[in-house]
Design a protein around this motif. Structure first.
Motif, PDB file in Angstrom:
ATOM      1  N   LEU A  21      16.687 -14.088  20.993  1.00  0.00           N
ATOM      2  CA  LEU A  21      16.387 -14.131  19.560  1.00  0.00           C
ATOM      3  C   LEU A  21      15.591 -12.899  19.130  1.00  0.00           C
ATOM      4  O   LEU A  21      15.848 -12.330  18.065  1.00  0.00           O
ATOM      5  N   CYS A  22      14.609 -12.479  19.948  1.00  0.00           N
ATOM      6  CA  CYS A  22      13.825 -11.280  19.630  1.00  0.00           C
ATOM      7  C   CYS A  22      14.731 -10.064  19.472  1.00  0.00           C
ATOM      8  O   CYS A  22      14.634  -9.315  18.497  1.00  0.00           O
ATOM      9  N   LEU A  23      15.623  -9.876  20.441  1.00  0.00           N
ATOM     10  CA  LEU A  23      16.514  -8.716  20.407  1.00  0.00           C
ATOM     11  C   LEU A  23      17.509  -8.800  19.256  1.00  0.00           C
ATOM     12  O   LEU A  23      17.820  -7.795  18.611  1.00  0.00           O
ATOM     13  N   ALA A  24      18.005 -10.010  18.982  1.00  0.00           N
ATOM     14  CA  ALA A  24      18.948 -10.175  17.878  1.00  0.00           C
ATOM     15  C   ALA A  24      18.282  -9.857  16.541  1.00  0.00           C
ATOM     16  O   ALA A  24      18.874  -9.215  15.665  1.00  0.00           O
ATOM     17  N   GLY A  25      17.042 -10.302  16.384  1.00  0.00           N
ATOM     18  CA  GLY A  25      16.315 -10.022  15.147  1.00  0.00           C
ATOM     19  C   GLY A  25      16.084  -8.531  14.945  1.00  0.00           C
ATOM     20  O   GLY A  25      16.194  -8.022  13.825  1.00  0.00           O
ATOM     21  N   VAL A  26      15.756  -7.817  16.025  1.00  0.00           N
ATOM     22  CA  VAL A  26      15.567  -6.372  15.927  1.00  0.00           C
ATOM     23  C   VAL A  26      16.869  -5.695  15.502  1.00  0.00           C
ATOM     24  O   VAL A  26      16.880  -4.793  14.661  1.00  0.00           O
ATOM     25  N   ALA A  27      17.985  -6.144  16.078  1.00  0.00           N
ATOM     26  CA  ALA A  27      19.284  -5.565  15.727  1.00  0.00           C
ATOM     27  C   ALA A  27      19.580  -5.764  14.241  1.00  0.00           C
ATOM     28  O   ALA A  27      20.068  -4.852  13.556  1.00  0.00           O
ATOM     29  N   VAL A  28      19.271  -6.948  13.725  1.00  0.00           N
ATOM     30  CA  VAL A  28      19.516  -7.225  12.303  1.00  0.00           C
ATOM     31  C   VAL A  28      18.601  -6.388  11.432  1.00  0.00           C
ATOM     32  O   VAL A  28      19.025  -5.785  10.432  1.00  0.00           O
ATOM     33  N   SER A  29      17.313  -6.312  11.787  1.00  0.00           N
ATOM     34  CA  SER A  29      16.348  -5.607  10.955  1.00  0.00           C
ATOM     35  C   SER A  29      16.609  -4.109  10.898  1.00  0.00           C
ATOM     36  O   SER A  29      16.289  -3.453   9.905  1.00  0.00           O
ATOM     37  N   LEU A  34       0.798  -1.226   0.000  1.00  0.00           N
ATOM     38  CA  LEU A  34       0.000   0.000   0.000  1.00  0.00           C
ATOM     39  C   LEU A  34       0.831   1.277   0.000  1.00  0.00           C
ATOM     40  O   LEU A  34       0.361   2.313  -0.470  1.00  0.00           O
ATOM     41  N   LEU A  35       2.039   1.231   0.559  1.00  0.00           N
ATOM     42  CA  LEU A  35       2.872   2.435   0.646  1.00  0.00           C
ATOM     43  C   LEU A  35       4.052   2.412  -0.313  1.00  0.00           C
ATOM     44  O   LEU A  35       4.799   3.387  -0.401  1.00  0.00           O
ATOM     45  N   GLY A  36       4.249   1.282  -0.998  1.00  0.00           N
ATOM     46  CA  GLY A  36       5.367   1.192  -1.930  1.00  0.00           C
ATOM     47  C   GLY A  36       6.719   1.108  -1.268  1.00  0.00           C
ATOM     48  O   GLY A  36       7.736   1.440  -1.871  1.00  0.00           O
ATOM     49  N   GLU A  37       6.753   0.651  -0.007  1.00  0.00           N
ATOM     50  CA  GLU A  37       8.026   0.515   0.699  1.00  0.00           C
ATOM     51  C   GLU A  37       8.796  -0.708   0.200  1.00  0.00           C
ATOM     52  O   GLU A  37       8.221  -1.682  -0.261  1.00  0.00           O
ATOM     53  N   SER A  38      10.113  -0.627   0.325  1.00  0.00           N
ATOM     54  CA  SER A  38      10.948  -1.757  -0.076  1.00  0.00           C
ATOM     55  C   SER A  38      10.995  -2.787   1.049  1.00  0.00           C
ATOM     56  O   SER A  38      10.663  -2.490   2.197  1.00  0.00           O
ATOM     57  N   MET A  39      11.402  -3.989   0.701  1.00  0.00           N
ATOM     58  CA  MET A  39      11.544  -5.065   1.678  1.00  0.00           C
ATOM     59  C   MET A  39      12.987  -5.559   1.637  1.00  0.00           C
ATOM     60  O   MET A  39      13.302  -6.565   1.008  1.00  0.00           O
ATOM     61  N   PRO A  40      13.920  -4.847   2.288  1.00  0.00           N
ATOM     62  CA  PRO A  40      15.333  -5.222   2.232  1.00  0.00           C
ATOM     63  C   PRO A  40      15.563  -6.618   2.817  1.00  0.00           C
ATOM     64  O   PRO A  40      14.850  -7.028   3.742  1.00  0.00           O
ATOM     65  N   PRO A  41      16.560  -7.343   2.306  1.00  0.00           N
ATOM     66  CA  PRO A  41      16.852  -8.675   2.852  1.00  0.00           C
ATOM     67  C   PRO A  41      17.138  -8.663   4.349  1.00  0.00           C
ATOM     68  O   PRO A  41      16.745  -9.593   5.060  1.00  0.00           O
ATOM     69  N   ARG A  42      17.820  -7.624   4.841  1.00  0.00           N
ATOM     70  CA  ARG A  42      18.126  -7.566   6.275  1.00  0.00           C
ATOM     71  C   ARG A  42      16.842  -7.441   7.099  1.00  0.00           C
ATOM     72  O   ARG A  42      16.759  -7.972   8.204  1.00  0.00           O
ATOM     73  N   LEU A  43      15.873  -6.696   6.590  1.00  0.00           N
ATOM     74  CA  LEU A  43      14.604  -6.572   7.307  1.00  0.00           C
ATOM     75  C   LEU A  43      13.892  -7.916   7.364  1.00  0.00           C
ATOM     76  O   LEU A  43      13.392  -8.327   8.413  1.00  0.00           O
ATOM     77  N   LEU A  44      13.860  -8.617   6.238  1.00  0.00           N
ATOM     78  CA  LEU A  44      13.223  -9.935   6.209  1.00  0.00           C
ATOM     79  C   LEU A  44      13.928 -10.913   7.150  1.00  0.00           C
ATOM     80  O   LEU A  44      13.285 -11.654   7.904  1.00  0.00           O
ATOM     81  N   ALA A  45      15.274 -10.904   7.110  1.00  0.00           N
ATOM     82  CA  ALA A  45      16.033 -11.821   7.960  1.00  0.00           C
ATOM     83  C   ALA A  45      15.813 -11.496   9.435  1.00  0.00           C
ATOM     84  O   ALA A  45      15.601 -12.396  10.257  1.00  0.00           O
ATOM     85  N   GLY A  46      15.848 -10.206   9.767  1.00  0.00           N
ATOM     86  CA  GLY A  46      15.649  -9.810  11.153  1.00  0.00           C
ATOM     87  C   GLY A  46      14.271 -10.167  11.658  1.00  0.00           C
ATOM     88  O   GLY A  46      14.105 -10.645  12.795  1.00  0.00           O
ATOM     89  N   MET A  47      13.241  -9.974  10.828  1.00  0.00           N
ATOM     90  CA  MET A  47      11.877 -10.315  11.236  1.00  0.00           C
ATOM     91  C   MET A  47      11.722 -11.815  11.427  1.00  0.00           C
ATOM     92  O   MET A  47      11.008 -12.272  12.331  1.00  0.00           O
ATOM     93  N   ALA A  48      12.380 -12.596  10.586  1.00  0.00           N
ATOM     94  CA  ALA A  48      12.306 -14.051  10.734  1.00  0.00           C
ATOM     95  C   ALA A  48      12.924 -14.501  12.060  1.00  0.00           C
ATOM     96  O   ALA A  48      12.364 -15.339  12.775  1.00  0.00           O
ATOM     97  N   VAL A  49      14.082 -13.930  12.389  1.00  0.00           N
ATOM     98  CA  VAL A  49      14.744 -14.273  13.649  1.00  0.00           C
ATOM     99  C   VAL A  49      13.882 -13.842  14.837  1.00  0.00           C
ATOM    100  O   VAL A  49      13.683 -14.597  15.798  1.00  0.00           O
ATOM    101  N   SER A  50      13.350 -12.618  14.785  1.00  0.00           N
ATOM    102  CA  SER A  50      12.528 -12.116  15.885  1.00  0.00           C
ATOM    103  C   SER A  50      11.244 -12.913  16.036  1.00  0.00           C
ATOM    104  O   SER A  50      10.798 -13.189  17.150  1.00  0.00           O
ATOM    105  N   PHE A  51      10.630 -13.281  14.911  1.00  0.00           N
ATOM    106  CA  PHE A  51       9.394 -14.062  14.996  1.00  0.00           C
ATOM    107  C   PHE A  51       9.668 -15.429  15.616  1.00  0.00           C
ATOM    108  O   PHE A  51       8.866 -15.935  16.409  1.00  0.00           O
ATOM    109  N   ALA A  52      10.806 -16.028  15.273  1.00  0.00           N
ATOM    110  CA  ALA A  52      11.181 -17.290  15.907  1.00  0.00           C
ATOM    111  C   ALA A  52      11.348 -17.106  17.412  1.00  0.00           C
ATOM    112  O   ALA A  52      10.946 -17.960  18.214  1.00  0.00           O
TER     113      ALA A  52
END
Length: 311
Positions: free
Chosen positions: A281-289, A120-138
């Protein structure tokens, strides 16, 4: 010195996001206490009323005026969905499921924010954001599983937490364009006011329950309005205006880890090894994202986008 001045906006935005996450984490402890005396709708109305009054005073002192017409659509949508519906649904859901299950379900929100921001906003989805969210969600899943060992989860409670997460995601995405038209204080103040007005049907219950509630529960409700609402939503809006919705959503994955720590300190709930591992893991994912890819010479390869002018 020049480098520090150049990075000052990013440092301030990061600090604002950290304040938001810390205060939102503290809200889980306060909600648990106030929820013993107040029903979900009454607690939401009391919290939003206190928040709207505090924000209104600051808004009047600063004389920022009314938001421009172009910002009102986002303010109304975020006020109804995030300030209003989300608060009631989460209060209600947490009365029917344990804290771990609620945290797990609500943490679907940042994923939805990233997807909606892209669509909806046309934002990009950088690989680091995806990786960080995956780690945090885990990590959030790990925390949820480790804290949900006692009692069965109510289907209604899970559904309410899921609805809260969806409202949260749509509210954030609606708020983002409004921040390109109005100031963070204007967007937050009037969004909170809209949420409070939407909760007015619970006014009767609030008056009745306030007359019988212990002072500690009422003070927790006021705390929720002044700090996790008025202050934390203001710092959130300040940071969101300076970064993407997806990146800000990923930042909130630090909340489960902080909730574990606060419950340990305030309620004496000692976390087990699995809970601690999930928090890390939550904190590590935030740091990556929130990290940035760097090119040659340590220069930042890509800048944060400016707030969108949508209209």
């Amino acid at each position: 010195m020049m480098s520090t001045a150049r990075n000052r906006p990013r440092i301030l935005a990061t600090g604002a996001a950290a304040v938001t996450v810390l205060l939102w984490a503290s809200a889980f402890v306060a909600i648990r206490s106030a929820g013993d005396a107040y029903s979900p709708g009454a607690l939401a109305l009391g919290r939003l009323t206190a928040g709207a009054l505090a924000l209104g005073v600051v808004w009047a002192v600063r004389r920022e005026g009314l938001p421009p017409r172009a910002a009102w659509r986002g303010i109304l949508l975020s006020g109804l969905l995030w300030f209003g519906f989300y608060t009631v649904a989460l209060n209600w859901g947490e009365q029917r499921v344990d804290a771990g299950t609620a945290a797990l379900v609500v943490n679907v929100g940042p994923l939805l924010i990233a997807l909606l921001g892209t669509r909806l906003l046309g934002e990009s989805m950088p690989p680091r954001l995806l990786a960080g969210m995956a780690v945090s969600f885990a990590g959030a899943v790990t925390v949820g599983l480790s804290m949900s060992g006692e009692g069965g989860a109510s289907v209604l409670g899970v559904l309410l937490c899921l609805l809260a997460a969806v409202a949260y995601a749509f509210g954030v995405v609606a708020q983002k364009p409004a921040l390109g038209r109005a100031s963070p204080l204007q967007v937050t103040t009037f969004g909170c006011l809209v949420g409070a007005v939407a909760c007015l049907p619970f006014a009767g219950r609030l008056v009745h329950e306030a007359a019988h509630a212990p002072m500690s529960a009422t003070l927790n409700m006021v705390y929720l309005g002044l700090f996790p609402t008025a202050l934390a939503f203001s710092t959130w809006a300040y940071a969101l205006a300076r970064t993407t919705a997806g990146r800000m959503g990923a930042t909130t994955y630090a909340v489960p880890a902080l909730v574990v720590l606060m419950s340990w300190l305030a309620l004496g709930e000692v976390p087990g090894p699995l809970t601690l591992a999930g928090g890390v893991l939550c904190l590590a994912g935030v740091a990556v994202s929130r990290s940035r890819a760097r090119g040659h010479g340590g220069r930042v390869a890509a800048r944060e986008p400016r707030p969108e002018k949508v209209g």
